[in-house]
Scaffold this motif. Structure first.
Motif, PDB file in Angstrom:
ATOM      1  N   LEU A 264       1.056   0.727  -6.641  1.00  4.30           N
ATOM      2  CA  LEU A 264      -0.130   1.208  -5.687  1.00  4.30           C
ATOM      3  C   LEU A 264      -0.549   0.212  -4.848  1.00  4.30           C
ATOM      4  O   LEU A 264      -0.479  -0.841  -5.253  1.00  4.30           O
ATOM      5  CB  LEU A 264      -1.444   1.474  -6.767  1.00  4.30           C
ATOM      6  CG  LEU A 264      -1.456   2.604  -8.012  1.00  4.30           C
ATOM      7  CD1 LEU A 264      -2.542   2.762  -8.637  1.00  4.30           C
ATOM      8  CD2 LEU A 264      -1.221   4.205  -7.026  1.00  4.30           C
ATOM      9  N   ARG A 265      -0.718   0.773  -3.664  1.00  5.62           N
ATOM     10  CA  ARG A 265      -1.217  -0.145  -2.689  1.00  5.62           C
ATOM     11  C   ARG A 265      -2.424   0.615  -1.790  1.00  5.62           C
ATOM     12  O   ARG A 265      -1.928   1.606  -1.349  1.00  5.62           O
ATOM     13  CB  ARG A 265       0.048  -0.705  -1.796  1.00  5.62           C
ATOM     14  CG  ARG A 265      -0.203  -2.032  -1.040  1.00  5.62           C
ATOM     15  CD  ARG A 265       0.194  -3.096  -1.781  1.00  5.62           C
ATOM     16  NE  ARG A 265       0.162  -4.528  -1.082  1.00  5.62           N
ATOM     17  CZ  ARG A 265       0.476  -5.487  -1.342  1.00  5.62           C
ATOM     18  NH1 ARG A 265       1.019  -5.558  -2.688  1.00  5.62           N
ATOM     19  NH2 ARG A 265       0.441  -6.467  -0.535  1.00  5.62           N
ATOM     20  N   ASP A 266      -3.462  -0.053  -1.212  1.00  4.48           N
ATOM     21  CA  ASP A 266      -3.999   0.616  -0.258  1.00  4.48           C
ATOM     22  C   ASP A 266      -3.540  -0.344   1.100  1.00  4.48           C
ATOM     23  O   ASP A 266      -3.988  -1.107   1.417  1.00  4.48           O
ATOM     24  CB  ASP A 266      -5.440   0.236  -0.409  1.00  4.48           C
ATOM     25  CG  ASP A 266      -6.122  -0.929  -0.504  1.00  4.48           C
ATOM     26  OD1 ASP A 266      -5.175  -2.032  -0.931  1.00  4.48           O
ATOM     27  OD2 ASP A 266      -6.965  -1.263  -0.280  1.00  4.48           O
ATOM     28  N   PRO A 267      -3.174   0.588   1.931  1.00  2.00           N
ATOM     29  CA  PRO A 267      -2.568   0.207   3.396  1.00  2.00           C
ATOM     30  C   PRO A 267      -3.696  -0.128   4.408  1.00  2.00           C
ATOM     31  O   PRO A 267      -3.888   1.009   5.126  1.00  2.00           O
ATOM     32  CB  PRO A 267      -1.734   1.357   3.702  1.00  2.00           C
ATOM     33  CG  PRO A 267      -2.101   2.438   2.988  1.00  2.00           C
ATOM     34  CD  PRO A 267      -2.874   2.197   1.899  1.00  2.00           C
ATOM     35  N   THR A 268      -4.418  -1.012   4.419  1.00  2.00           N
ATOM     36  CA  THR A 268      -5.420  -1.472   5.043  1.00  2.00           C
ATOM     37  C   THR A 268      -4.876  -2.371   6.123  1.00  2.00           C
ATOM     38  O   THR A 268      -4.144  -1.654   7.044  1.00  2.00           O
ATOM     39  CB  THR A 268      -6.674  -2.453   4.202  1.00  2.00           C
ATOM     40  OG1 THR A 268      -5.974  -3.389   3.855  1.00  2.00           O
ATOM     41  CG2 THR A 268      -7.061  -1.846   3.476  1.00  2.00           C
ATOM     42  N   ARG A 269      -5.281  -3.639   6.471  1.00  2.00           N
ATOM     43  CA  ARG A 269      -4.824  -4.325   7.672  1.00  2.00           C
ATOM     44  C   ARG A 269      -3.153  -4.336   7.767  1.00  2.00           C
ATOM     45  O   ARG A 269      -2.459  -4.502   6.715  1.00  2.00           O
ATOM     46  CB  ARG A 269      -5.051  -5.561   7.613  1.00  2.00           C
ATOM     47  CG  ARG A 269      -6.352  -5.989   7.750  1.00  2.00           C
ATOM     48  CD  ARG A 269      -6.655  -7.649   7.683  1.00  2.00           C
ATOM     49  NE  ARG A 269      -6.596  -8.010   6.190  1.00  2.00           N
ATOM     50  CZ  ARG A 269      -6.568  -9.213   5.875  1.00  2.00           C
ATOM     51  NH1 ARG A 269      -6.963 -10.271   6.643  1.00  2.00           N
ATOM     52  NH2 ARG A 269      -6.295  -9.446   4.631  1.00  2.00           N
ATOM     53  N   GLY A 270      -2.564  -3.942   8.974  1.00  2.00           N
ATOM     54  CA  GLY A 270      -1.198  -3.661   8.931  1.00  2.00           C
ATOM     55  C   GLY A 270      -0.639  -2.310   8.624  1.00  2.00           C
ATOM     56  O   GLY A 270       0.713  -2.135   8.760  1.00  2.00           O
ATOM     57  N   GLY A 271      -1.610  -1.614   8.039  1.00  2.16           N
ATOM     58  CA  GLY A 271      -1.256  -0.150   7.994  1.00  2.16           C
ATOM     59  C   GLY A 271      -0.045   0.168   6.831  1.00  2.16           C
ATOM     60  O   GLY A 271       0.060  -0.759   5.991  1.00  2.16           O
ATOM     61  N   LEU A 272       0.415   1.370   6.625  1.00  3.03           N
ATOM     62  CA  LEU A 272       1.257   1.930   5.825  1.00  3.03           C
ATOM     63  C   LEU A 272       2.724   0.869   5.977  1.00  3.03           C
ATOM     64  O   LEU A 272       3.442   0.800   5.141  1.00  3.03           O
ATOM     65  CB  LEU A 272       1.759   3.515   6.082  1.00  3.03           C
ATOM     66  CG  LEU A 272       2.819   4.027   4.970  1.00  3.03           C
ATOM     67  CD1 LEU A 272       2.039   3.838   3.616  1.00  3.03           C
ATOM     68  CD2 LEU A 272       2.936   5.415   5.592  1.00  3.03           C
ATOM     69  N   GLY A 273       2.985   0.662   7.240  1.00  2.30           N
ATOM     70  CA  GLY A 273       4.211  -0.144   7.458  1.00  2.30           C
ATOM     71  C   GLY A 273       4.163  -1.295   6.806  1.00  2.30           C
ATOM     72  O   GLY A 273       5.206  -1.810   6.152  1.00  2.30           O
ATOM     73  N   ALA A 274       3.178  -1.959   6.995  1.00  2.00           N
ATOM     74  CA  ALA A 274       2.889  -3.421   6.520  1.00  2.00           C
ATOM     75  C   ALA A 274       2.935  -3.484   4.830  1.00  2.00           C
ATOM     76  O   ALA A 274       3.963  -3.983   3.866  1.00  2.00           O
ATOM     77  CB  ALA A 274       1.779  -4.111   6.793  1.00  2.00           C
ATOM     78  N   SER A 275       2.292  -2.400   4.256  1.00  2.00           N
ATOM     79  CA  SER A 275       2.295  -2.087   2.821  1.00  2.00           C
ATOM     80  C   SER A 275       3.804  -1.925   2.130  1.00  2.00           C
ATOM     81  O   SER A 275       4.165  -2.428   1.394  1.00  2.00           O
ATOM     82  CB  SER A 275       1.293  -0.827   2.348  1.00  2.00           C
ATOM     83  OG  SER A 275      -0.035  -1.556   2.535  1.00  2.00           O
ATOM     84  N   LEU A 276       4.474  -0.839   2.980  1.00  2.18           N
ATOM     85  CA  LEU A 276       5.741  -0.602   2.518  1.00  2.18           C
ATOM     86  C   LEU A 276       6.860  -1.764   2.510  1.00  2.18           C
ATOM     87  O   LEU A 276       7.372  -2.029   1.672  1.00  2.18           O
ATOM     88  CB  LEU A 276       6.450   0.610   3.151  1.00  2.18           C
ATOM     89  CG  LEU A 276       5.579   1.788   2.956  1.00  2.18           C
ATOM     90  CD1 LEU A 276       6.059   3.236   3.986  1.00  2.18           C
ATOM     91  CD2 LEU A 276       5.635   2.264   1.423  1.00  2.18           C
TER      92      LEU A 276
END
Lengths: 362, 362
Positions: free
Chosen positions: B243-255
């Motif tokens: 699980l990840r909340d895509p905050t700073r950097g958005g979905l792109g950074a989280s993935l």
């Protein structure tokens, strides 16, 4: 502050921003002043009048201290402190040392064994990475010295001209041993009041570098982790009533908070309070009272009279307590007040300071 | 970042400040830049090259996330975030909401049930007490909505001209249920990649108020607590992998972080990613990629394929997950990389951003 939760219970609902106005106890002051961060009366009013009504919960009274939580079968101590000291580096330590020791000591004052810290940096654009690296190095070294692990963190950056290079907020957790119940409300008349060593060194160290003052010798901050000292005391008796690290507001503010929370009086013997000559001299020069000067490696303990001798011996055998000494006692008289017996046979009241004599000390 | 602890193990001793120089991966940049706070490649390098060697401990790899600790028989999640968003109040929320939801969500992303928060304020001298009161009110309301108690706190004040009115750092603790093991390293080829709802709203909301832009409709931040949604997912299966909340950097950074940590690839279907029209329009106008825009009330989940349908149904039945949808899958190909299949049958690489497209978003 023990009666705070009761007093404000009716205001536990969220404050409507449209209706929110500065209440009278904030002295008709509409804006934040430096004293709101000083650990004295203004800080207490900010908690009581702003944060407590807005948060509205039963652990409010613990807002100035570490909280002790029952969580998953464990007795967890939890605490946080922001660190905005200037300058970042000073004789005896740095912002990094304070950030670790400040939170470790807050946890230790509930009798906890600190285990893990978090570090959250607010960096100013343009600050040298080498400075950030030095602070991080000091955090790592201080954490190892205190036996805690930095487990999680965060970094934010603000534009040049905001912030001041580096602010660090640490939070920490630790475990409180079964049977230990250390809090200001437990002070009892008859308790011996023990201070772990000479007071005033941190404040005077910061002041002398900030003001460019020289007092013949270099005065170093006393910043140090106190969890080991507390463990040594608890090995003698678990029945330590109160522990407090007299940081902002100094010994005077800490004793006032304990007296108010417990509804007892505190009587100090002025000549028994260990104030180093260099602190006496610096305070005389600057017009300060050493009782209100910040410490970062000292604690004050309230212990039952029949345990005092043994606790004192254990403290003196520990590197952080070699200068431990009894400075007074807890009394029935003048409940909620701190009184000092002067060398000349008189007495004077030691009141809660309004703010800090010197801002941004930690 | 999973291999970080191994890579830097030899540097676990304290860095000597005299020797400390900016290492090459920091791009020969001697000072902090805004991107170091952006949650992208520069943030990762700051952790890997500065904090990790200085702190030197086995939980380093968790520095960007909540840590899960075994403490007194409990599985404790522990996390912290500083909040420096500008402006303090914006459509859909405020600094106070972010300060609570940001830490609640970091805890929830390890599967924990958040229980207690700390709040540490750094206030600027001269800021209106009414503003502090509004932030505190929002913190209280958000904490009640998330089911957490503000248990402890601290306040420091800095001189006018430093800080920006109000910075708030929260830390939080919570309990991870037995059998739950959620972390980026657990992503497996075949996992369905689910997003809980439309992306990009928080970043575009901040941007539009900050830049004074109007896009026909007011765009509100999605800031919300996600612990309830996570509990609903875990009620279906404890075998949620990531699980990840895509905050700073958005979905792109989280993935990208998940792909790197797990050594797998991620394949997105561009048309499946839910981007609201107003976010598409605003991003088109501003030249931004919605995949990199911050969210504050969304999560991305990696779940085993045979559980995906049931988890999705549970998410859609929860108020925070009505817009949940499968956006792609975890694959064997291109390990460590995120690739998006475009509507035209082509593919493009979604790289880790260098910094944040818009600084001080949270």
């Amino acid at each position: 502050m023990a009666d705070l939760a009761t007093e404000t219970a009716g205001a536990a609902d969220a404050v409507d921003p449209a209706d929110w106005t500065c209440p009278a106890p904030l002295r008709d002051q509409p804006v934040v002043v430096m004293g709101h961060g000083g650990g004295g009366a203004l800080s207490a009013e900010l908690i009581e009048q702003v944060f407590a009504p807005a948060y509205g919960n039963p652990t409010l009274a613990a807002l100035t201290d570490s909280a002790v939580l029952d969580l998953g079968g464990a007795r967890l101590a939890f605490s946080t402190d922001s660190h905005v000291v200037r300058p970042l580096f000073f004789p005896g330590g740095s912002l990094g040392d304070l950030a670790v020791n400040g939170t470790v000591n807050d946890l230790a004052m509930s009798g906890a064994v600190p285990t893990h810290l978090s570090t959250a940096f607010v960096l100013e654009e343009g600050v040298e990475l080498a400075v950030v690296g030095r602070i991080a190095r000091d955090i790592g070294a201080a954490a190892r010295a205190a036996g805690v692990v930095v487990a999680t963190g965060d970094t934010k950056v603000v534009e040049s001209g905001h912030g001041d290079g580096v602010y660090v907020t640490t939070a920490g957790v630790g475990l409180v041993p079964d049977g230990v119940d250390i809090r200001p409300q437990r002070a009892r008349p008859g308790d011996a009041v023990i201070v772990s060593g000479p007071i005033g060194l941190h404040g005077v160290a910061i002041m002398s570098v900030r003001e460019g003052l020289e007092f013949g010798v270099e005065i170093a901050s006393d910043t140090a982790p106190l969890a080991g000292l507390v463990a040594a005391m608890l090995a003698v008796t678990q029945d330590v009533h109160v522990l407090r690290d007299p940081t902002r507001g100094g010994l005077g503010a800490s004793l006032n908070e304990i007296a108010r929370a417990s509804g007892t009086g505190v009587r100090l013997r002025e000549r028994a309070v260990p104030v180093p000559d260099e602190v006496v001299n610096a305070c005389g020069f600057l017009g300060l009272d050493p009782l209100y000067v910040a410490n970062e490696g000292r604690l004050v303990a309230f212990v039952p009279p029949h345990e005092a001798e043994a606790v004192l011996a254990a403290m003196r055998a520990h590197p952080q307590g070699t200068g431990a000494t009894v400075v007074g006692e807890c009394v029935d008289e003048h409940p909620g007040m701190v009184v000092v017996a002067t060398g000349l046979g008189g007495t004077r009241v030691v009141d809660l300071p309004l703010g800090e004599q010197l801002p941004r000390i930690c």
